[in-house]
Design a protein around this motif. Structure first.
Motif, PDB file in Angstrom:
ATOM      1  N   PRO A 247     -34.963 -83.455 -90.908  1.00  0.00           N
ATOM      2  CA  PRO A 247     -34.900 -84.028 -89.552  1.00  0.00           C
ATOM      3  C   PRO A 247     -34.236 -85.410 -89.528  1.00  0.00           C
ATOM      4  CG  PRO A 247     -37.043 -83.022 -89.905  1.00  0.00           C
ATOM      5  CD  PRO A 247     -36.332 -83.017 -91.241  1.00  0.00           C
ATOM      6  N   ASP A 248     -34.468 -86.216 -90.558  1.00  0.00           N
ATOM      7  CA  ASP A 248     -33.837 -87.538 -90.601  1.00  0.00           C
ATOM      8  C   ASP A 248     -32.319 -87.429 -90.729  1.00  0.00           C
ATOM      9  OD1 ASP A 248     -36.263 -88.817 -90.325  1.00  0.00           O
ATOM     10  OD2 ASP A 248     -36.478 -89.253 -92.466  1.00  0.00           O
ATOM     11  N   GLU A 249     -31.843 -86.514 -91.571  1.00  0.00           N
ATOM     12  CA  GLU A 249     -30.401 -86.327 -91.722  1.00  0.00           C
ATOM     13  C   GLU A 249     -29.786 -85.780 -90.436  1.00  0.00           C
ATOM     14  OE1 GLU A 249     -30.141 -83.909 -95.254  1.00  0.00           O
ATOM     15  OE2 GLU A 249     -29.926 -85.690 -96.528  1.00  0.00           O
ATOM     16  N   PHE A 250     -30.485 -84.850 -89.767  1.00  0.00           N
ATOM     17  CA  PHE A 250     -29.975 -84.349 -88.485  1.00  0.00           C
ATOM     18  C   PHE A 250     -29.926 -85.482 -87.464  1.00  0.00           C
ATOM     19  CE2 PHE A 250     -30.137 -82.552 -84.276  1.00  0.00           C
ATOM     20  CZ  PHE A 250     -29.099 -81.633 -84.324  1.00  0.00           C
TER      21      PHE A 250
ATOM     22  N   ALA B 147     -27.737 -70.572 -87.927  1.00  0.00           N
ATOM     23  CA  ALA B 147     -26.523 -70.311 -88.703  1.00  0.00           C
ATOM     24  C   ALA B 147     -25.565 -71.504 -88.707  1.00  0.00           C
ATOM     25  CB  ALA B 147     -25.803 -69.078 -88.153  1.00  0.00           C
ATOM     26  N   THR B 148     -25.790 -72.465 -87.830  1.00  0.00           N
ATOM     27  CA  THR B 148     -24.915 -73.628 -87.723  1.00  0.00           C
ATOM     28  C   THR B 148     -25.153 -74.589 -88.879  1.00  0.00           C
ATOM     29  OG1 THR B 148     -24.820 -73.441 -85.322  1.00  0.00           O
ATOM     30  CG2 THR B 148     -24.279 -75.593 -86.259  1.00  0.00           C
ATOM     31  N   ARG B 149     -24.055 -75.087 -89.437  1.00  0.00           N
ATOM     32  CA  ARG B 149     -24.112 -76.112 -90.496  1.00  0.00           C
ATOM     33  C   ARG B 149     -23.723 -77.448 -89.873  1.00  0.00           C
ATOM     34  NH1 ARG B 149     -22.950 -72.851 -95.368  1.00  0.00           N
ATOM     35  NH2 ARG B 149     -23.626 -70.784 -94.707  1.00  0.00           N
ATOM     36  N   HIS B 150     -24.598 -78.425 -89.998  1.00  0.00           N
ATOM     37  CA  HIS B 150     -24.365 -79.783 -89.492  1.00  0.00           C
ATOM     38  C   HIS B 150     -24.069 -80.663 -90.697  1.00  0.00           C
ATOM     39  CE1 HIS B 150     -27.177 -77.774 -86.680  1.00  0.00           C
ATOM     40  NE2 HIS B 150     -26.350 -78.268 -85.789  1.00  0.00           N
ATOM     41  N   VAL B 151     -22.830 -81.030 -90.863  1.00  0.00           N
ATOM     42  CA  VAL B 151     -22.395 -81.768 -92.049  1.00  0.00           C
ATOM     43  C   VAL B 151     -22.334 -83.261 -91.746  1.00  0.00           C
ATOM     44  CG1 VAL B 151     -20.516 -82.091 -93.711  1.00  0.00           C
ATOM     45  CG2 VAL B 151     -21.088 -79.783 -92.886  1.00  0.00           C
ATOM     46  N   VAL B 152     -22.857 -84.043 -92.666  1.00  0.00           N
ATOM     47  CA  VAL B 152     -22.796 -85.503 -92.568  1.00  0.00           C
ATOM     48  C   VAL B 152     -21.967 -86.012 -93.737  1.00  0.00           C
ATOM     49  CG1 VAL B 152     -24.126 -87.649 -92.471  1.00  0.00           C
ATOM     50  CG2 VAL B 152     -25.107 -85.545 -91.548  1.00  0.00           C
ATOM     51  N   GLY B 153     -21.073 -86.941 -93.447  1.00  0.00           N
ATOM     52  CA  GLY B 153     -20.300 -87.611 -94.482  1.00  0.00           C
ATOM     53  C   GLY B 153     -20.913 -88.972 -94.742  1.00  0.00           C
ATOM     54  N   TYR B 154     -21.286 -89.217 -95.998  1.00  0.00           N
ATOM     55  CA  TYR B 154     -21.905 -90.482 -96.396  1.00  0.00           C
ATOM     56  C   TYR B 154     -20.916 -91.296 -97.217  1.00  0.00           C
ATOM     57  CZ  TYR B 154     -26.315 -88.320 -95.033  1.00  0.00           C
ATOM     58  OH  TYR B 154     -27.314 -87.714 -94.331  1.00  0.00           O
TER      59      TYR B 154
END
Length: 166
Positions: free
Chosen positions: A25-28, A59-66
Motif C-alpha cells: 500500500p505504501d508503494e502504491f 491484473a494491472t501492474r503499477h510500476v514505480v521508478g526509484y
C-alpha cells in the motif's frame, strides 16, 4: 521483479533508476502521488484524480521508478482482450516523471521496463495512447504510430504500438 537502468559515465557515477511493480500500500501511495502531481496538478488533465477502473484490476501492474531510493516516476500496464488476429495485447499508460527529474531522461527506462514486463507475461503487442509531444520519444524506443491522433481528456493523443516478440 526490479530492474535497474543506469547510464554510463566518464568520471562521476550516474544515478540508477530501479523500476519495480508496487507491491505494498505504501508503494502504491507513492505511485498515485506521482501520477496526481503530473496529471492533475501539473497538466490539469483530470479534475480530482486520474485513477480509474484499471487501478483496481488485479491484473494491472503499477510500476514505480526509484532514483537513489526516491520515487520519481511511474508507468501502468495491463492486459487487454486478444486482438482479432489473436495477439496477446497489453496497454501501457500513465507514464509520468516528476518535473524536477525529467532532465535525467528517466521515461525511457520506465517504458522499457513496461515493454519487458508485458513481453515476459506473454504479450505479443503493446499499445499506448501518447500525447503528441511524446511521439518522437516513443519512436526512438521502437514504437510505431497507428492511425491518426484522437482526443483523450481534451488533448490529442497518438495511438502507438510495439511488437513484444522481437
Amino acid at each position: 521483479m526490479a530492474v535497474r537502468f543506469s547510464r554510463s559515465s566518464s568520471e562521476l557515477s550516474e544515478p540508477t533508476l530501479v523500476c519495480r511493480t508496487a507491491a505494498s500500500p505504501d508503494e502504491f501511495a507513492e505511485y498515485a502521488k506521482i501520477r496526481h502531481a503530473v496529471f492533475v496538478e501539473e497538466q490539469g488533465l483530470f479534475e480530482r484524480t486520474d485513477q480509474d477502473e484499471f487501478d483496481h484490476d488485479p491484473a494491472t501492474r503499477h510500476v514505480v521508478g526509484y532514483l537513489d531510493g526516491r520515487p520519481v516516476g511511474t508507468v501502468r500496464l495491463y492486459p487487454l482482450p486478444p486482438s482479432d488476429e489473436g495477439e496477446a495485447l497489453w496497454k501501457g499508460d500513465r507514464l509520468a516523471v516528476l518535473s524536477r527529474y525529467r532532465h535525467l531522461m528517466l521515461g525511457g527506462p520506465l517504458v522499457r521496463h513496461a515493454v519487458a514486463t508485458a513481453a515476459a507475461a506473454g504479450g505479443s503487442r503493446m499499445i499506448a495512447f501518447v500525447q503528441l509531444a511524446n511521439v518522437t520519444f516513443f519512436r526512438r524506443l521502437g514504437w510505431s504510430a497507428v492511425g491518426e491522433p484522437v482526443p483523450y481528456v481534451g488533448v490529442p493523443h497518438q495511438r502507438m504500438s510495439i511488437d513484444l516478440t522481437r
